[in-house]
Design an enzyme around this catalytic site. Structure first.
Site, PDB file in Angstrom:
ATOM      1  N   ASP A 227     -10.698   3.121   3.972  1.00 14.15           N
ATOM      2  CA  ASP A 227     -11.008   1.688   3.872  1.00 14.15           C
ATOM      3  C   ASP A 227     -12.514   1.465   3.745  1.00 14.15           C
ATOM      4  OD1 ASP A 227      -9.075  -0.239   3.661  1.00 14.15           O
ATOM      5  OD2 ASP A 227      -8.675  -0.390   5.816  1.00 14.15           O
TER       6      ASP A 227
ATOM      7  N   GLN B  41      -4.422  -1.489   9.664  1.00 12.87           N
ATOM      8  CA  GLN B  41      -4.380  -2.836   9.096  1.00 12.87           C
ATOM      9  C   GLN B  41      -4.961  -3.841  10.096  1.00 12.87           C
ATOM     10  OE1 GLN B  41      -3.276  -3.549   5.860  1.00 12.87           O
ATOM     11  NE2 GLN B  41      -4.156  -5.558   6.293  1.00 12.87           N
TER      12      GLN B  41
ATOM     13  N   LYS C  93       0.841  -1.204   0.000  1.00  9.82           N
ATOM     14  CA  LYS C  93       0.000   0.000   0.000  1.00  9.82           C
ATOM     15  C   LYS C  93       0.873   1.251   0.000  1.00  9.82           C
ATOM     16  CE  LYS C  93      -3.778  -2.510   2.133  1.00  9.82           C
ATOM     17  NZ  LYS C  93      -4.443  -2.967   3.362  1.00  9.82           N
TER      18      LYS C  93
END
Ligand code: NAP
Length: 288
Positions: A124, A101, A57
């Site tokens: 997200d 995460q 990412k």
């Protein structure tokens, strides 16, 4: 023996690089106005797969010309300390997107942490405000994986109106938002899960099947209507340790009209849509 295939592949790598070209151009336009889109990636603990994901990412951000910070903390980090970091990132004007995460260590309540992220930086798309916005059709951030699947359908010019879509899996991050996105595009949607009786009876009626389970061979050729579009979200390992999806690719390729491979399908699209969400978060700030 190589089996003959009929399905056309939807290439997630090719589509990603096309979309990333556009992302880089829009990022450059923002930079020219003095605003650099910024993503903060927060990793707690030593999960090896998580390390790979966050590295990818951060690398994708750099390639797009975006600013990114990777904050890594030990597995012993307290929930209060993590919430304090989220609070600081919420207030940091250089950061437009925040990604924590998952999974988090057991002493930390992941829901609490996700709800602590400002919905304006929830790239997200996991915050309940983002989920609610998707549900009622208001602007918000869409979860990256199902968003990427929608882009793949878009890329083949597929109109969902009047089509029957079957989603296998109902997680909050893939299956449920996928079903809502398909519904928003006027598909008739069936959501299947571990309690579904006779999965095949549903998939055989589907014009579009999205498999998001996490088990190999959940979808085999005998379960697919000829010409159907098959999107494989699953990420599993086969007996040889190679990455594979939920779909029996070789078999289903002989029946389906379109199919996404694993690797090289939904996976790269997920990161691309994270970049899109981060860029859009920055563009919204620029428009204020
Ligand atoms: P998850 O939270 O474990 O959800 C799996 C879903 O599959 C659940 O809804 C479960 O039903 C359902 N299920 C389990 N066995 C089933 C069966 N035999 N028949 C029908 N449904 C069944 O997983 P997830 O987070 O949604 O992820 C799904 C897969 O996608 C995983 O392989 C994951 O690694 C992959 N993934 C890939 C990406 C990417 O970027 N490519 C991103 C995210 C996830 P219940 O709800 O009844 O338990």
């Amino acid at each position: 023996m190589t089996l003959p295939t009929t399905a056309q592949r939807i290439d997630g790598n090719a589509l990603s690089s096309q979309l990333r070209g556009d992302i880089a151009r829009r990022t450059a336009a923002l930079r020219a106005r003095g605003l650099i889109p910024g993503l903060a990636v927060v990793l707690v603990g030593d999960n090896p797969a998580s390390h790979v994901y966050v590295r990818n990412k951060v690398k994708a951000c750099a390639e797009a010309g975006m600013h990114s910070v990777l904050e890594q903390y030990p597995a012993s980090m307290s929930q209060a300390d993590l919430l304090a970091r989220i609070d600081a990132l919420n207030r940091d004007p250089q950061i437009h997107g925040i990604l924590v995460q998952l999974p988090l260590p057991p002493q930390i309540d992941a829901n609490l942490v996700i709800e602590a992220i400002s919905p304006t930086k929830d790239v997200d798309g996991f915050h309940v405000a983002s989920a609610g916005a998707l549900m009622v059709g208001r602007p918000g951030f869409w979860p990256c994986t199902p968003y990427g699947c929608m882009k793949m359908l878009d890329s083949i010019g597929y109109s969902l109106r009047g089509k029957h879509a079957v989603v296998i899996g109902r997680s909050n991050i893939v299956g449920k938002p996928m079903a809502l996105m398909l519904l928003q595009q006027n598909a008739t949607v069936t959501v299947c899960h571990s309690g579904t009786a006779n999965l095949k009876s549903h998939t055989l009626q589907a014009d579009v099947i999205v498999a998001a389970v996490g088990k190999r061979n959940v979808l085999t050729a005998d379960m697919v209507k000829p010409g159907a579009v098959v999107i494989d979200v699953g990420m599993n390992r086969n007996d040889a340790g190679k990455l594979c999806g939920d779909v029996d690719f070789d078999g289903v390729s002989q029946v389906a009209g379109y199919i996404t491979p694993v690797p090289g399908g939904v996976g790269p699209m997920t990161i691309t849509m994270l970049l899109v969400n981060t860029l859009e978060a920055a563009e919204r700030v620029a428009a204020e």
